[in-house]
Scaffold this motif. Structure first.
Motif, mmCIF file in Angstrom:
data_model
loop_
_atom_site.group_PDB
_atom_site.id
_atom_site.type_symbol
_atom_site.label_atom_id
_atom_site.label_comp_id
_atom_site.label_asym_id
_atom_site.label_seq_id
_atom_site.Cartn_x
_atom_site.Cartn_y
_atom_site.Cartn_z
ATOM 1 N N THR A 33 -51.676 108.705 -9.683
ATOM 2 C CA THR A 33 -51.697 107.539 -8.671
ATOM 3 C C THR A 33 -51.681 106.249 -9.126
ATOM 4 O O THR A 33 -52.477 105.949 -10.015
ATOM 5 C CB THR A 33 -53.180 107.996 -7.936
ATOM 6 N N PRO A 34 -50.832 105.227 -8.611
ATOM 7 C CA PRO A 34 -50.920 103.883 -9.096
ATOM 8 C C PRO A 34 -52.217 103.247 -8.936
ATOM 9 O O PRO A 34 -52.912 103.568 -7.773
ATOM 10 C CB PRO A 34 -49.761 103.363 -8.332
ATOM 11 N N GLU A 35 -52.603 102.620 -9.870
ATOM 12 C CA GLU A 35 -53.850 101.528 -9.424
ATOM 13 C C GLU A 35 -53.368 100.237 -8.797
ATOM 14 O O GLU A 35 -52.617 99.480 -9.439
ATOM 15 C CB GLU A 35 -54.708 101.239 -10.761
ATOM 16 N N THR A 36 -53.947 99.987 -7.571
ATOM 17 C CA THR A 36 -53.818 98.793 -6.993
ATOM 18 C C THR A 36 -54.245 97.533 -7.770
ATOM 19 O O THR A 36 -55.472 97.669 -8.051
ATOM 20 C CB THR A 36 -54.225 99.082 -5.532
ATOM 21 N N GLY A 37 -53.451 96.757 -7.735
ATOM 22 C CA GLY A 37 -54.128 95.203 -8.634
ATOM 23 C C GLY A 37 -53.636 95.265 -9.998
ATOM 24 O O GLY A 37 -54.005 94.269 -10.487
ATOM 25 N N THR A 38 -53.324 96.531 -10.432
ATOM 26 C CA THR A 38 -52.875 96.542 -12.019
ATOM 27 C C THR A 38 -51.639 96.996 -12.143
ATOM 28 O O THR A 38 -51.359 98.122 -12.194
ATOM 29 C CB THR A 38 -54.051 97.234 -12.837
ATOM 30 N N PRO A 39 -50.652 96.346 -12.346
ATOM 31 C CA PRO A 39 -49.279 96.793 -12.405
ATOM 32 C C PRO A 39 -49.219 97.614 -13.675
ATOM 33 O O PRO A 39 -49.683 97.242 -14.875
ATOM 34 C CB PRO A 39 -48.419 95.653 -12.639
ATOM 35 N N ASN A 40 -48.491 98.694 -13.459
ATOM 36 C CA ASN A 40 -48.335 99.733 -14.516
ATOM 37 C C ASN A 40 -49.361 100.398 -15.038
ATOM 38 O O ASN A 40 -49.175 100.888 -16.169
ATOM 39 C CB ASN A 40 -47.652 98.956 -15.690
ATOM 40 N N ALA A 41 -50.408 100.416 -14.053
ATOM 41 C CA ALA A 41 -51.541 101.252 -14.575
ATOM 42 C C ALA A 41 -51.767 102.341 -13.487
ATOM 43 O O ALA A 41 -51.407 102.339 -12.272
ATOM 44 C CB ALA A 41 -52.852 100.276 -14.375
ATOM 45 N N ASP A 42 -52.015 103.543 -13.743
ATOM 46 C CA ASP A 42 -52.028 104.683 -13.004
ATOM 47 C C ASP A 42 -53.317 105.661 -13.510
ATOM 48 O O ASP A 42 -53.709 105.508 -14.895
ATOM 49 C CB ASP A 42 -50.930 105.436 -12.539
ATOM 50 N N GLY A 43 -53.785 106.548 -12.888
ATOM 51 C CA GLY A 43 -54.699 107.684 -13.280
ATOM 52 C C GLY A 43 -54.506 109.065 -12.699
ATOM 53 O O GLY A 43 -53.895 109.097 -11.618
ATOM 54 N N ALA A 44 -54.893 110.063 -13.237
ATOM 55 C CA ALA A 44 -54.946 111.230 -12.660
ATOM 56 C C ALA A 44 -56.252 111.909 -12.669
ATOM 57 O O ALA A 44 -56.809 112.172 -13.694
ATOM 58 C CB ALA A 44 -53.832 112.143 -13.429
ATOM 59 N N LEU A 45 -56.616 112.332 -11.473
ATOM 60 C CA LEU A 45 -58.157 113.132 -11.523
ATOM 61 C C LEU A 45 -57.938 114.407 -12.054
ATOM 62 O O LEU A 45 -57.155 115.259 -11.602
ATOM 63 C CB LEU A 45 -58.541 113.020 -9.917
ATOM 64 N N LEU A 46 -58.441 114.787 -12.879
ATOM 65 C CA LEU A 46 -58.642 116.212 -13.631
ATOM 66 C C LEU A 46 -59.673 116.926 -12.893
ATOM 67 O O LEU A 46 -59.316 118.312 -12.431
ATOM 68 C CB LEU A 46 -58.850 115.848 -14.896
ATOM 69 N N ARG A 47 -60.949 116.632 -12.791
ATOM 70 C CA ARG A 47 -61.986 117.307 -12.026
ATOM 71 C C ARG A 47 -63.140 116.430 -11.873
ATOM 72 O O ARG A 47 -63.336 115.406 -12.351
ATOM 73 C CB ARG A 47 -62.053 118.428 -12.867
ATOM 74 N N GLU A 48 -63.729 116.945 -10.622
ATOM 75 C CA GLU A 48 -65.080 116.360 -10.599
ATOM 76 C C GLU A 48 -66.288 117.420 -10.534
ATOM 77 O O GLU A 48 -65.968 118.607 -9.878
ATOM 78 C CB GLU A 48 -65.221 115.752 -9.100
ATOM 79 N N ASP A 49 -67.191 117.187 -11.246
ATOM 80 C CA ASP A 49 -68.418 118.147 -11.261
ATOM 81 C C ASP A 49 -69.039 118.279 -9.962
ATOM 82 O O ASP A 49 -69.758 117.218 -9.623
ATOM 83 C CB ASP A 49 -69.385 117.870 -12.410
ATOM 84 N N PRO A 50 -69.127 119.416 -9.130
ATOM 85 C CA PRO A 50 -69.723 119.484 -7.866
ATOM 86 C C PRO A 50 -71.132 119.291 -7.898
ATOM 87 O O PRO A 50 -71.814 118.758 -6.989
ATOM 88 C CB PRO A 50 -69.599 120.611 -7.307
ATOM 89 N N GLN A 51 -71.818 119.330 -8.968
ATOM 90 C CA GLN A 51 -73.411 119.312 -9.207
ATOM 91 C C GLN A 51 -73.886 117.767 -9.574
ATOM 92 O O GLN A 51 -74.489 117.549 -8.865
ATOM 93 C CB GLN A 51 -73.827 120.130 -10.351
ATOM 94 N N THR A 52 -72.997 117.170 -10.548
ATOM 95 C CA THR A 52 -73.508 115.762 -10.926
ATOM 96 C C THR A 52 -72.787 114.863 -10.404
ATOM 97 O O THR A 52 -72.838 113.624 -10.441
ATOM 98 C CB THR A 52 -73.394 115.844 -12.656
ATOM 99 N N GLY A 53 -71.492 114.979 -9.750
ATOM 100 C CA GLY A 53 -70.590 113.815 -9.511
ATOM 101 C C GLY A 53 -69.861 113.579 -10.549
ATOM 102 O O GLY A 53 -68.969 112.638 -10.502
ATOM 103 N N GLY A 54 -69.971 114.028 -11.853
ATOM 104 C CA GLY A 54 -69.040 113.415 -13.048
ATOM 105 C C GLY A 54 -67.691 113.437 -12.905
ATOM 106 O O GLY A 54 -67.014 114.538 -12.283
ATOM 107 N N LEU A 55 -66.970 112.665 -13.257
ATOM 108 C CA LEU A 55 -65.427 112.790 -13.008
ATOM 109 C C LEU A 55 -64.859 112.675 -14.542
ATOM 110 O O LEU A 55 -65.379 112.104 -15.595
ATOM 111 C CB LEU A 55 -64.801 111.410 -12.535
ATOM 112 N N GLU A 56 -63.499 113.450 -14.445
ATOM 113 C CA GLU A 56 -62.482 113.357 -15.554
ATOM 114 C C GLU A 56 -61.430 112.840 -15.063
ATOM 115 O O GLU A 56 -60.870 113.377 -14.125
ATOM 116 C CB GLU A 56 -62.665 114.958 -16.241
#
Length: 142
Positions: free
Chosen positions: A37-60
């Motif tokens: 997913t492109p990052e709004t406001g930063t040209p040529n930057a993007d990210g891919a959500l790998l997982r969210e921990d359902p207990q802690t809310g931690g993100l990868e």
């Protein structure tokens, strides 16, 4: 909608689905198959959500930022871990400053101001993990 807001929406939806199923399924994914997913406001930057921990809310995530990108000094309420995949990255936390090379690892403790930048020669690509719910505070918010 900014990348962080879109990411939060996707993460919340994923958390709700996981909560409904009561499962914490395995994630086995190659970078080329990730949904970027492109990052709004930063040209040529993007990210891919790998997982969210359902207990802690931690993100990868996998993320790309362009060569020379500077992350404004900031801090998070959760601990952060980074593994650099491509490029170089300069990281400073307090008096500790290090230049990461591909394969390099950083552990950035919660609530400590961090300053980071991608090297000038090429984009930086890295895996990042927060062990709790992601927030982002300007260094002046402390």
């Amino acid at each position: 909608m900014t990348f962080s807001i879109r990411l939060a929406v996707v993460a919340m939806a994923a958390a709700m689905l996981l909560a409904q199923s009561g499962a914490n399924p395995p994630v086995i994914l190659n970078q080329k198959d990730a949904v970027w997913t492109p990052e709004t406001g930063t040209p040529n930057a993007d990210g891919a959500l790998l997982r969210e921990d359902p207990q802690t809310g931690g993100l990868e995530l996998f993320v790309h930022y362009p060569a020379g990108h500077v992350f404004a000094p900031h801090w998070h309420s959760a601990n952060e871990r980074i593994i650099l995949i491509e490029g170089t990255m300069s990281i400073q936390v307090g008096s500790v400053h290090k230049e990461l090379q591909p394969g390099g690892y950083a552990f950035l403790p919660a609530k400590q101001v961090q300053t980071m930048s991608c090297g000038a020669a090429s984009r930086c690509e890295f895996y990042v993990y927060w062990d709790g719910k992601l927030d982002n505070h300007k260094a002046t918010d402390k």
